[in-house]
Design an enzyme around this catalytic site. Structure first.
Site, short mmCIF file in Angstrom:
data_model
loop_
_atom_site.label_atom_id
_atom_site.label_comp_id
_atom_site.label_asym_id
_atom_site.label_seq_id
_atom_site.Cartn_x
_atom_site.Cartn_y
_atom_site.Cartn_z
CG ASP A 45 -2.01 1.01 1.16
OD1 ASP A 45 -2.34 1.46 0.04
OD2 ASP A 45 -2.56 1.37 2.22
CD1 TRP A 98 7.47 6.66 -2.41
CD2 TRP A 98 7.10 7.13 -4.57
NE1 TRP A 98 8.69 6.79 -3.03
CE2 TRP A 98 8.50 7.08 -4.35
CE3 TRP A 98 6.64 7.40 -5.85
CZ2 TRP A 98 9.42 7.29 -5.38
CZ3 TRP A 98 7.55 7.62 -6.87
CH2 TRP A 98 8.93 7.57 -6.63
NE ARG A 149 -3.75 6.96 -7.88
CZ ARG A 149 -3.85 6.74 -6.58
NH1 ARG A 149 -3.71 7.74 -5.71
NH2 ARG A 149 -4.08 5.52 -6.11
CG HIS A 174 0.35 2.28 -9.63
ND1 HIS A 174 0.00 1.83 -8.37
CD2 HIS A 174 -0.68 3.06 -10.06
CE1 HIS A 174 -1.20 2.32 -8.07
NE2 HIS A 174 -1.63 3.06 -9.07
CD GLU A 192 -13.02 -5.33 -2.67
OE1 GLU A 192 -11.81 -5.62 -2.61
OE2 GLU A 192 -13.92 -6.16 -2.46
CG ASN A 193 -7.32 -2.42 -6.38
OD1 ASN A 193 -6.32 -3.13 -6.28
ND2 ASN A 193 -7.70 -1.61 -5.38
NE ARG A 219 -3.09 -1.43 4.29
CZ ARG A 219 -4.30 -1.45 3.79
NH1 ARG A 219 -5.16 -2.38 4.18
NH2 ARG A 219 -4.70 -0.57 2.89
NE ARG A 269 -8.29 0.33 4.82
CZ ARG A 269 -7.77 1.56 4.88
NH1 ARG A 269 -7.53 2.11 6.05
NH2 ARG A 269 -7.47 2.23 3.77
CG LEU A 270 -6.53 -7.87 8.04
CD1 LEU A 270 -7.04 -9.24 8.47
CD2 LEU A 270 -5.02 -7.89 7.91
CD GLU A 291 2.29 -13.33 16.03
OE1 GLU A 291 2.43 -12.17 16.47
OE2 GLU A 291 1.63 -14.21 16.60
#
Length: 227
Positions: A16, A21, A29, A33, A63-64, A175, A181-182, A194
């Site tokens: 992520d 960045w 963007r 990437h 969802e992307n 992450r 969040r996952l 973990e």
């Protein structure tokens, strides 16, 4: 009684922060990437020396597709270039490519490239699993439906029909970018994994960051619900 693991064998990463960045540097963007792909390349080259048997990367979620068409197109073109340029290196370095998610719903030429890559790397001993058009809730629903079609639905029968059924248990999930969040990634598999959340944006994530996460993991005590 908990156990202190010496080495994480299966590591998954939610990559992520590409967009942020680029934004911080007043760049498109797409450039974020692109730099993210370079980070992937460096990481894949390093995992063998770290003792990791399987690295799973969240590359493109189901969802992307909601992102702007131009950005989705840039991501797909990067995927094409990555497969074409890095396939010989995968083969030479004994890496087996595995794809999880509804990847056959991608563009026909990408599906064809992936099928070719899967076949040509099938003999590899170390696994690079890439989540493409992936959503964990959808994966669990598919697995439960398959389990119900042949018999009793149990945790074992669902696990046997997940996209990751032939991968080792997930030890560590990382992450980047500071988000905690996952995001619908490996929800079932991460039940007792973990987790480490780092502020580093993905294009800046290096093999040294991964080694630090592995060291942190090795210092933890895994309890699996015990005391």
């Amino acid at each position: 009684m908990g156990t202190s693991p010496a080495q994480a064998k299966h590591v998954a990463i939610i990559m992520d922060g590409n967009g942020r960045w680029a934004k911080r540097r007043a760049l498109p963007r797409a450039m974020g990437h692109q730099r993210g792909v370079e980070a992937v390349r460096k990481l894949v080259r390093s995992v063998g020396s770290m003792g990791i048997d399987c690295l799973t990367l969240y590359a493109f979620s189901s969802e992307n597709w909601k992102r702007p068409d131009e950005e989705v197109g840039d991501l797909m073109n990067l995927m094409r270039k990555f497969i074409k340029s890095d396939l010989p290196e995968f083969i030479a370095n004994d890496v087996r490519l595995k794809i999880i998610g509804d990847w056959q719903g991608l563009a026909p030429d990408i599906v064809e490239m992936l099928e070719d890559a899967l076949e040509k790397t099938s003999g590899g001993s170390r696994v690079l699993a890439v989540a493409l058009n992936y959503g964990s809730q959808q994966e669990i629903a598919r697995a439960a439906a398959k389990a119900a079609a042949i018999g009793e639905v149990t945790d074992k029968s669902i696990s046997a029909h997940l996209d990751t059924n032939d991968l080792p248990p997930l030890d560590l999930l990382i992450r980047t970018s500071g988000e905690v969040r996952l995001s619908n990634f490996l929800l079932w598999q991460a039940a007792y994994a973990e987790m480490i959340f780092v502020d580093t944006l993905w294009p800046d994530f290096t093999p040294e960051h991964l080694q630090k996460a592995l060291d942190d993991y090795a210092d933890r005590e895994r309890r699996f619900g015990g005391r």
